[in-house]
Design a protein around this motif. Structure first.
Motif, PDB file in Angstrom:
ATOM      1  N   SER A   1       0.782  -1.271  -0.020  1.00  0.00           N
ATOM      2  CA  SER A   1      -0.093   0.059  -0.122  1.00  0.00           C
ATOM      3  C   SER A   1       0.745   1.292   0.175  1.00  0.00           C
ATOM      4  O   SER A   1       0.394   2.192  -0.594  1.00  0.00           O
ATOM      5  CB  SER A   1      -1.035  -0.010   1.110  1.00  0.00           C
ATOM      6  OG  SER A   1      -0.249  -0.192   2.443  1.00  0.00           O
TER       7      SER A   1
ATOM      8  N   THR B   1       1.404   3.129  -3.247  1.00  0.00           N
ATOM      9  CA  THR B   1       0.498   3.970  -3.876  1.00  0.00           C
ATOM     10  C   THR B   1       0.027   5.247  -3.288  1.00  0.00           C
ATOM     11  O   THR B   1      -0.774   5.775  -3.434  1.00  0.00           O
ATOM     12  CB  THR B   1      -0.980   3.174  -4.103  1.00  0.00           C
ATOM     13  OG1 THR B   1      -1.442   2.853  -2.619  1.00  0.00           O
ATOM     14  CG2 THR B   1      -0.527   1.687  -4.594  1.00  0.00           C
TER      15      THR B   1
ATOM     16  N   ALA C   1      -0.945   8.596  -4.924  1.00  0.00           N
ATOM     17  CA  ALA C   1      -1.371   8.500  -6.197  1.00  0.00           C
ATOM     18  C   ALA C   1      -2.680   9.185  -6.858  1.00  0.00           C
ATOM     19  O   ALA C   1      -3.617   9.210  -6.049  1.00  0.00           O
ATOM     20  CB  ALA C   1      -1.515   6.974  -6.680  1.00  0.00           C
ATOM     21  N   THR C   2      -2.528   9.912  -7.851  1.00  0.00           N
ATOM     22  CA  THR C   2      -3.811  10.563  -8.564  1.00  0.00           C
ATOM     23  C   THR C   2      -3.768   9.959  -9.839  1.00  0.00           C
ATOM     24  O   THR C   2      -3.056   9.450 -10.559  1.00  0.00           O
ATOM     25  CB  THR C   2      -3.696  11.946  -8.345  1.00  0.00           C
ATOM     26  OG1 THR C   2      -2.543  12.178  -9.233  1.00  0.00           O
ATOM     27  CG2 THR C   2      -3.424  12.346  -6.993  1.00  0.00           C
ATOM     28  N   ALA C   3      -5.078  10.321 -10.582  1.00  0.00           N
ATOM     29  CA  ALA C   3      -5.209   9.776 -11.719  1.00  0.00           C
ATOM     30  C   ALA C   3      -4.127  10.826 -12.710  1.00  0.00           C
ATOM     31  O   ALA C   3      -3.651   9.989 -13.870  1.00  0.00           O
ATOM     32  CB  ALA C   3      -6.755  10.312 -12.462  1.00  0.00           C
TER      33      ALA C   3
ATOM     34  N   PRO D   1      -0.345   8.753 -11.449  1.00  0.00           N
ATOM     35  CA  PRO D   1      -0.533   7.494 -11.065  1.00  0.00           C
ATOM     36  C   PRO D   1       0.665   6.742 -10.330  1.00  0.00           C
ATOM     37  O   PRO D   1       1.820   7.122 -10.976  1.00  0.00           O
ATOM     38  CB  PRO D   1      -1.161   6.821 -12.109  1.00  0.00           C
ATOM     39  CG  PRO D   1      -0.721   7.444 -13.277  1.00  0.00           C
ATOM     40  CD  PRO D   1      -0.488   8.812 -12.870  1.00  0.00           C
TER      41      PRO D   1
ATOM     42  N   ASP E   1     -10.200  -1.131 -11.013  1.00  0.00           N
ATOM     43  CA  ASP E   1      -9.740   0.191 -10.634  1.00  0.00           C
ATOM     44  C   ASP E   1      -8.296   0.383 -11.278  1.00  0.00           C
ATOM     45  O   ASP E   1      -8.101   1.415 -11.039  1.00  0.00           O
ATOM     46  CB  ASP E   1      -9.727   0.015  -9.083  1.00  0.00           C
ATOM     47  CG  ASP E   1     -11.051  -0.125  -8.442  1.00  0.00           C
ATOM     48  OD1 ASP E   1     -12.070   0.282  -9.208  1.00  0.00           O
ATOM     49  OD2 ASP E   1     -10.830  -0.035  -7.201  1.00  0.00           O
TER      50      ASP E   1
ATOM     51  N   PRO F   1      -4.318   4.819 -10.225  1.00  0.00           N
ATOM     52  CA  PRO F   1      -4.685   5.967 -10.110  1.00  0.00           C
ATOM     53  C   PRO F   1      -5.286   6.590  -8.698  1.00  0.00           C
ATOM     54  O   PRO F   1      -5.523   7.663  -8.562  1.00  0.00           O
ATOM     55  CB  PRO F   1      -5.855   6.063 -11.204  1.00  0.00           C
ATOM     56  CG  PRO F   1      -6.549   4.867 -10.758  1.00  0.00           C
ATOM     57  CD  PRO F   1      -5.536   3.594 -10.623  1.00  0.00           C
ATOM     58  N   HIS F   2      -5.204   5.590  -7.735  1.00  0.00           N
ATOM     59  CA  HIS F   2      -5.442   6.119  -6.403  1.00  0.00           C
ATOM     60  C   HIS F   2      -4.599   5.544  -5.313  1.00  0.00           C
ATOM     61  O   HIS F   2      -4.421   4.179  -5.582  1.00  0.00           O
ATOM     62  CB  HIS F   2      -7.006   6.228  -6.348  1.00  0.00           C
ATOM     63  CG  HIS F   2      -7.640   4.673  -6.495  1.00  0.00           C
ATOM     64  ND1 HIS F   2      -7.422   3.665  -5.565  1.00  0.00           N
ATOM     65  CD2 HIS F   2      -7.928   4.187  -7.493  1.00  0.00           C
ATOM     66  CE1 HIS F   2      -7.911   2.698  -5.889  1.00  0.00           C
ATOM     67  NE2 HIS F   2      -8.337   2.900  -7.165  1.00  0.00           N
ATOM     68  N   PRO F   3      -4.580   6.172  -4.198  1.00  0.00           N
ATOM     69  CA  PRO F   3      -4.028   5.177  -3.033  1.00  0.00           C
ATOM     70  C   PRO F   3      -4.731   4.168  -2.549  1.00  0.00           C
ATOM     71  O   PRO F   3      -6.101   4.113  -2.563  1.00  0.00           O
ATOM     72  CB  PRO F   3      -4.049   6.199  -1.883  1.00  0.00           C
ATOM     73  CG  PRO F   3      -4.265   7.655  -2.262  1.00  0.00           C
ATOM     74  CD  PRO F   3      -5.040   7.348  -3.489  1.00  0.00           C
TER      75      PRO F   3
ATOM     76  N   ARG G   1      -5.588   1.394   0.410  1.00  0.00           N
ATOM     77  CA  ARG G   1      -5.400   1.494   1.795  1.00  0.00           C
ATOM     78  C   ARG G   1      -4.778  -0.059   2.335  1.00  0.00           C
ATOM     79  O   ARG G   1      -5.368  -1.240   1.556  1.00  0.00           O
ATOM     80  CB  ARG G   1      -6.816   1.560   2.567  1.00  0.00           C
ATOM     81  CG  ARG G   1      -6.584   3.148   3.205  1.00  0.00           C
ATOM     82  CD  ARG G   1      -7.791   3.138   4.292  1.00  0.00           C
ATOM     83  NE  ARG G   1      -9.061   3.106   3.517  1.00  0.00           N
ATOM     84  CZ  ARG G   1      -9.941   2.373   4.043  1.00  0.00           C
ATOM     85  NH1 ARG G   1      -9.993   1.404   5.260  1.00  0.00           N
ATOM     86  NH2 ARG G   1     -10.972   2.275   3.564  1.00  0.00           N
TER      87      ARG G   1
END
Ligand code: AMP
Ligand code: MG
Length: 450
Positions: free
Chosen positions: A58, A61, A64-66, A69, A114, A127-129, A131
């Motif tokens: 985890s 990530t 991370a963003t779109a 990423p 995703d 494109p996102h963290p 958890r």
């Protein structure tokens, strides 16, 4: 005449749980567990994923963003039933399918939907963290080693059988299913399908009682039909004593000239038999004793078909449930509101009225009596799903609270489950809708109320 409670106390005092023994897990549905089962294996047995996706670290990530990423290297694939041998290193991920072990080093799984891949699947784009813990099922997250998965007294459900199998068990120690013999008595009773001779009636009791035995999950033993004949009755009861854990007879316990069952039972039970007039209607006459030698309990039910079934419910069911180790032997009494009048007169008896109970759309219990209430009117019993308990007195008016024994929850009518799109086009919700309800409750020929 004695109160129902006193009669039941007498019967229950003579019934002790059968000796517990191991039975195959697959044969144990509905049986009562006789010794605690403690988990020796964790379930799940290893950390695994609940999603098809990519196992990753985890921390890789974080942030991370779109637009920016996380990009991870895909270093392998792990399917259910296989394993990924190496630890996952920083910047790595593994393609993983539901149920597969999560590789050491990974602490989350991102689902396929995703993410995207590049380089022909060699680079994972997140494109996102994600958890920590996402889509990871920990070892022992269902059952941990040391959990008591079944206590003494647990009634085994289908789910429990799976829980036991998860422990590697093939057998479980339970109170065994009792073998329950069913005997019809009476010179007029015939089991032959041929046209009836004058005075003959067909033996329905043996079939309803054997079915009740089967429905409880007990082992039915068909003892056939015997006439009102002392010698024949002694013989069959003696044989039944060794072949059965309990014996249920019908007929021959009333006050008539040829009511031989009570006579024979007195002889065969070494003075333990009690012949009772119970303050109930139907099913007032009843005999109970334990056979000499084997101690097998014998329930002498009255011959009228409805009485026999009600007597089974009130005496046989709780007593044999005690043989099977059940800690709760009585059916709960459900409080319902009368939808129709229950008329009766004081006669110092509790009446068990054949009735239809339903759950209305607001979740309230509603009950009304069947029209036919004589103890020979088996059809109304067959169509009913409950017995309404009417204590001595003048009965109940519409809206009064009535205690109900729900005999057949599978036949319970639930208004909110009506198969019709709207109830408006068939009038008020409730009883009127039942008449046209094509559900398995089989109410087409229902006679309800007065
Ligand atoms: P008894 O308890 O022997 O006096 O019988 C009461 C009533 O139940 C009589 O009308 C019997 O004909 C009827 N009856 C008794 N045994 C059966 C049976 N096995 N099946 C149907 N009806 C029965
Ligand atoms: Mg008879």
């Amino acid at each position: 005449v004695i109160p129902l409670d006193e009669a039941r106390a007498f019967v229950l005092a003579a019934c002790r749980p059968l000796r517990a023994r191991p039975v195959r897990v697959d044969d144990a549905l509905g049986c009562v567990v006789a010794e605690p089962v403690v988990a020796a294996e964790p379930v799940p047995p290893f950390r695994n994923t609940s999603r098809d996706g990519y196992a990753l670290r985890s921390v890789d990530t974080a942030g991370a963003t779109a637009a920016a990423p996380a990009q991870l290297r895909v270093v392998g694939t792990v399917m259910a039933g296989t394993a990924h041998d190496d630890d996952l290193k920083p910047g790595q991920s593994v393609r993983i399918m539901t149920g597969a072990p999560v590789p050491d080093g990974a602490d989350a799984v991102v689902q396929l939907e995703d993410v995207e891949t590049e380089d022909g699947g060699r680079t994972l784009v997140v494109p996102h963290p994600v958890r920590a813990g996402t889509a990871v099922r920990p070892t022992g997250g269902d059952v941990a080693v040391g959990d008591v998965v079944a206590t003494t007294g647990t009634v085994l459900s289908p789910g429990h059988l799976g829980v036991l199998v998860n422990q590697g068990m093939t057998e479980v120690t339970v109170f065994p299913r009792p073998r329950v013999g069913v005997l019809s008595t009476g010179d007029e009773i015939t089991s032959a399908p041929e046209p009836l001779l004058p005075g003959q009636i067909r033996d329905s009791n043996r079939h309803t009682l054997l079915a009740l035995v089967r429905r409880e999950g007990w082992e039915p033993v068909d003892l056939g039909v015997v006439g009102d004949d002392e010698v024949a009755l002694v013989e069959v009861l003696t044989r039944a004593g060794t072949a059965c854990d309990a014996v249920v007879t019908s007929g021959g316990v009333s006050v008539g000239d040829l009511d031989m069952v009570k006579v024979v039972l007195a002889r065969c039970s070494a003075g333990t038999m009690r012949w009772m007039q119970v303050a109930i209607q139907p099913a007032k006459p009843f005999a109970f004793g334990t056979l000499s030698g084997t101690g097998t309990p014998v329930f002498g039910l009255p011959g009228n078909p409805v009485s026999a079934m009600v007597s089974f419910e009130l005496f046989v069911r709780p007593a044999v449930r005690r043989l099977t180790g059940h800690q709760r032997v009585f059916r709960p009494t459900v409080p319902a509101l009368a939808d129709a009048e229950f008329s009766r007169r004081p006669d110092a008896k509790t009446h068990f009225v054949r009735a239809l109970v339903r759950l209305d759309a607001d979740g309230g219990w509603r009950v009304r009596p069947m029209a036919a209430q004589d103890s020979h009117q088996l059809w109304a019993m067959a169509e009913s799903n409950a017995l309404a308990i009417l204590p001595d007195g003048d009965g109940a008016r519409v809206g009064d609270r009535v205690g109900v024994l729900v005999l057949d929850p599978d036949r319970l009518v639930v208004d909110s489950e009506t198969p019709f799109e709207t109830l408006d086009d068939i009038g008020a919700p409730g009883w009127t809708s039942l008449e046209r309800c094509p559900s398995p409750v089989g109410v087409a020929k229902l006679q309800v109320g007065r």
